[in-house]
Design a protein around this motif. Sequence first.
Motif, short mmCIF file in Angstrom:
data_model
loop_
_atom_site.label_atom_id
_atom_site.label_comp_id
_atom_site.label_asym_id
_atom_site.label_seq_id
_atom_site.Cartn_x
_atom_site.Cartn_y
_atom_site.Cartn_z
N HIS A 240 -3.95 10.37 -1.69
CA HIS A 240 -4.00 9.42 -2.80
C HIS A 240 -3.50 8.08 -2.27
O HIS A 240 -2.39 7.99 -1.75
CB HIS A 240 -3.12 9.91 -3.95
CG HIS A 240 -3.20 9.05 -5.17
ND1 HIS A 240 -2.22 9.03 -6.14
CD2 HIS A 240 -4.14 8.17 -5.59
CE1 HIS A 240 -2.55 8.19 -7.09
NE2 HIS A 240 -3.71 7.66 -6.78
N ASN A 241 -4.34 7.05 -2.43
CA ASN A 241 -4.08 5.73 -1.86
C ASN A 241 -4.00 4.70 -2.97
O ASN A 241 -4.91 4.61 -3.80
CB ASN A 241 -5.24 5.39 -0.91
CG ASN A 241 -4.87 4.36 0.12
OD1 ASN A 241 -4.17 3.41 -0.18
ND2 ASN A 241 -5.34 4.56 1.34
N ILE A 242 -2.91 3.90 -3.00
CA ILE A 242 -2.69 2.95 -4.09
C ILE A 242 -2.37 1.57 -3.50
O ILE A 242 -1.49 1.43 -2.65
CB ILE A 242 -1.52 3.38 -4.99
CG1 ILE A 242 -1.66 4.84 -5.42
CG2 ILE A 242 -1.41 2.47 -6.21
CD1 ILE A 242 -0.42 5.40 -6.09
N LYS B 139 -8.27 -0.14 -7.07
CA LYS B 139 -6.83 -0.11 -6.82
C LYS B 139 -6.38 1.26 -6.37
O LYS B 139 -5.40 1.40 -5.62
CB LYS B 139 -6.10 -0.51 -8.10
CG LYS B 139 -4.61 -0.73 -7.94
CD LYS B 139 -3.98 -1.26 -9.24
CE LYS B 139 -2.49 -1.49 -9.07
NZ LYS B 139 -1.87 -2.01 -10.31
N PHE B 140 -7.08 2.31 -6.80
CA PHE B 140 -6.72 3.68 -6.47
C PHE B 140 -7.88 4.35 -5.72
O PHE B 140 -9.04 4.16 -6.06
CB PHE B 140 -6.42 4.49 -7.74
CG PHE B 140 -5.38 3.87 -8.63
CD1 PHE B 140 -4.03 4.11 -8.40
CD2 PHE B 140 -5.75 3.05 -9.68
CE1 PHE B 140 -3.08 3.54 -9.22
CE2 PHE B 140 -4.80 2.47 -10.50
CZ PHE B 140 -3.45 2.72 -10.26
N ASN C 100 0.85 -1.19 0.00
CA ASN C 100 0.00 0.00 0.00
C ASN C 100 0.88 1.24 0.00
O ASN C 100 1.80 1.36 0.81
CB ASN C 100 -0.91 -0.02 1.24
CG ASN C 100 -1.77 1.23 1.36
OD1 ASN C 100 -1.80 1.87 2.40
ND2 ASN C 100 -2.48 1.57 0.30
N TYR D 295 -8.93 8.30 -4.03
CA TYR D 295 -8.62 9.72 -3.86
C TYR D 295 -9.63 10.32 -2.88
O TYR D 295 -10.82 10.04 -2.97
CB TYR D 295 -8.71 10.50 -5.17
CG TYR D 295 -7.95 9.90 -6.33
CD1 TYR D 295 -6.65 10.32 -6.61
CD2 TYR D 295 -8.54 8.95 -7.16
CE1 TYR D 295 -5.96 9.78 -7.69
CE2 TYR D 295 -7.86 8.40 -8.24
CZ TYR D 295 -6.56 8.82 -8.49
OH TYR D 295 -5.88 8.30 -9.55
N LYS E 130 -13.19 9.70 -4.87
CA LYS E 130 -12.86 9.72 -6.30
C LYS E 130 -14.10 9.70 -7.20
O LYS E 130 -14.04 10.14 -8.36
CB LYS E 130 -11.95 8.54 -6.65
CG LYS E 130 -12.60 7.18 -6.45
CD LYS E 130 -11.65 6.05 -6.85
CE LYS E 130 -12.32 4.69 -6.68
NZ LYS E 130 -11.40 3.59 -7.05
#
Length: 690
Positions: free
Chosen positions: A365-367, A387-388, A343, A390, A413
């Motif tokens: 922003h988280n991936i 997967k992403f 992560n 915001y 997002k």
Amino acid sequence: MNNNMNRLLIIKLITCFTIFFSVNNAYSQEVWEDLVEQMANEEEENSFRWENYLEELADLYENPIDINTATKEQLERFPFLSDPIIENILYYLYKHGPMLTVNELLGVEDMDRRTMQCLLPFIRVEVPDKKEYKPTLKRILKYGKQELLTRVDIPLYTKAGYKDYPSEVLKKNPNKKYLGYASYHNVRYSFRYRDQIYAGLTAEKDAGEPFFAGHNQKGYDFYSPYLLIRNIGNIKVLAVGNYRLSYGYGLVMNTDFSLGKTAMLSSLGYRNRGIRKHSSTDEYNYFQGVAASYKLSKRWTADAFYSYRKMDGTVDDRFIRSLKKDGYHRLYREFEKKNTVSNQVIGSNLNYNGKFCEWGLTAVHNIFNKPLNPKQNYYNTYYPRGKFFYNVGADYKFFWKRFSLLGETAIDKCGALATMNMLRYSPKGGTQLIVMNRYYDAKYQSIYARSIGEGSTVQNESGLYMGLETKLMKYVKMTCYGDFFYFPWKKYLVSKAETKGFDGLAQLSYSPTYQLNMFIRYRYKNKEKDFTGEDKVKQTIPYIQQKCRYQLNYSLKDKLLLKTTADYVRVNYQRQSASNGFLVAQSATYKFSALPLQLDLNGAWFHTDDYNTRITIYEKNVLYAFSMPSFYYHGTRWAANVRYELSKRIILQAKYGTTHYFNRDKISSALEEIDGSTKSDLYLQLKLKI
């Protein structure tokens, strides 16, 4: 000249008034531990681990701040201090100059006994030093404080997961036995220089995890290194290693402790902004990387952070099916989930801190390395997927006379919205009136959000909260609130969409002297849940919980502190038979004069009809160990906690606790099952100040 004479007169009056009151370590520690108990007990359904909060207070208790140099930001770390009280403290220091004794707090407008008792353990009074010393390497090494703390928990029983089984049985079912031994162990090293530099390493092995063996050849299962630097030039905070983050009111980012609906209204909307070191044993609520806070000007601050870490989870070829948050690696199936998810988190915060308003803007922003995609169920349709992620949020706080307006609004997002807004009115005399509304869209998604609410996530909820705290008589204080909440979509154990409920609390506190205080509290919660009756038909009907607690605290000659607690719980589905639970507990704390010894004794008797009527109480444990066991069925609980200072540098602490059931011959189930009716544990801790 007149101001100085008036101030001296005030100090003399305060000194006379408090001549029979002095706060020793035993009593003051009990005050803030009781504070933790009240807040944690009201939020027991929250999955967040309270060790972080207990550690934060324990660290402040060990290293109190100088009230004469305290900043607004430092005072905001205490959830029991309302905004008006903080402003009144700062105004008192501005008008009268540095305090000469902590008893001067009684001269602060609207300061009451209970608030003062809560604050005293965490502050000190020092003569202001006009000389500022730069933190050179020589001074850091000379005046830095080091601590080494180690703890071991020894169970005095054998669970099913530690029994010996034939090899052919384990070959067929390798998850029938834990891979490690039954004891828990941790080590904490910490270095501190004033309030500017913190560094350390925390290592932990949970019970059942292998140690330098099998799947774990690295010794401890969890290591947490950290370095945190404060107030070096324009750098307000710099964190390297493991750290925690909290911004606004938690709608975008909050891995720190979070306070919700409790009997202390000042804690509602508690805003613990910024970057914190992560030195606890919590294996989920932290980030790993670098974070910095830079002072742009007197009022403006900018933060930025980046984190990359491995996480536990259930993963298949394409998706992350779930995130594992408990940190346990005791079985083969648990090791299969270890570090399977990566992560990355990158984000920033811009904050303005003015005299009459504060506001901030947070972006995250988280991936993940694979798409997060939980297996579909009726209650998780809108769980975070992808997967992403915001999130952007704006928070604010405005002050006008006795009014304050605060809140935060965030979007994800996909444009889903979450917002929380609160109006607080604080007239003179310590009265508080609060109105708060929240709206968390069922589709709002944020991985690290945590805020005020009935649910454990910032999602699928709206509500209206009204609370009042005021004095009814000179020594009597009333606290009450009502929270009407609504869930637009289905939830776990609730298969019907659009359910609602009510949570209400009323408490009367009586504190005629510093040595005596008591309260009686009643809490009512009506929340719809699925119910299957004898006709096998499932329906969603109100599930009603009623809890009543009476507590009496009494200190005698600043040496002996007694606490008596009586609890009653009643639960039932609407128009169904009810279950009941009772508990009576007594604790005593005594600090010896001739010996550097403190002794804590606890005893409890409980009788409940089932698990649903369980009763939770706080039990003092060794340092940094949060203990709040739940009791159900019929039995007794006894515990003894001993703290002995061999010297100023060596402190030993031990706790023995035993629970005996009158109507059970087995305790717990599956791998945690214990043959017998008694469960006893021994906790040992050694603290070295280097």
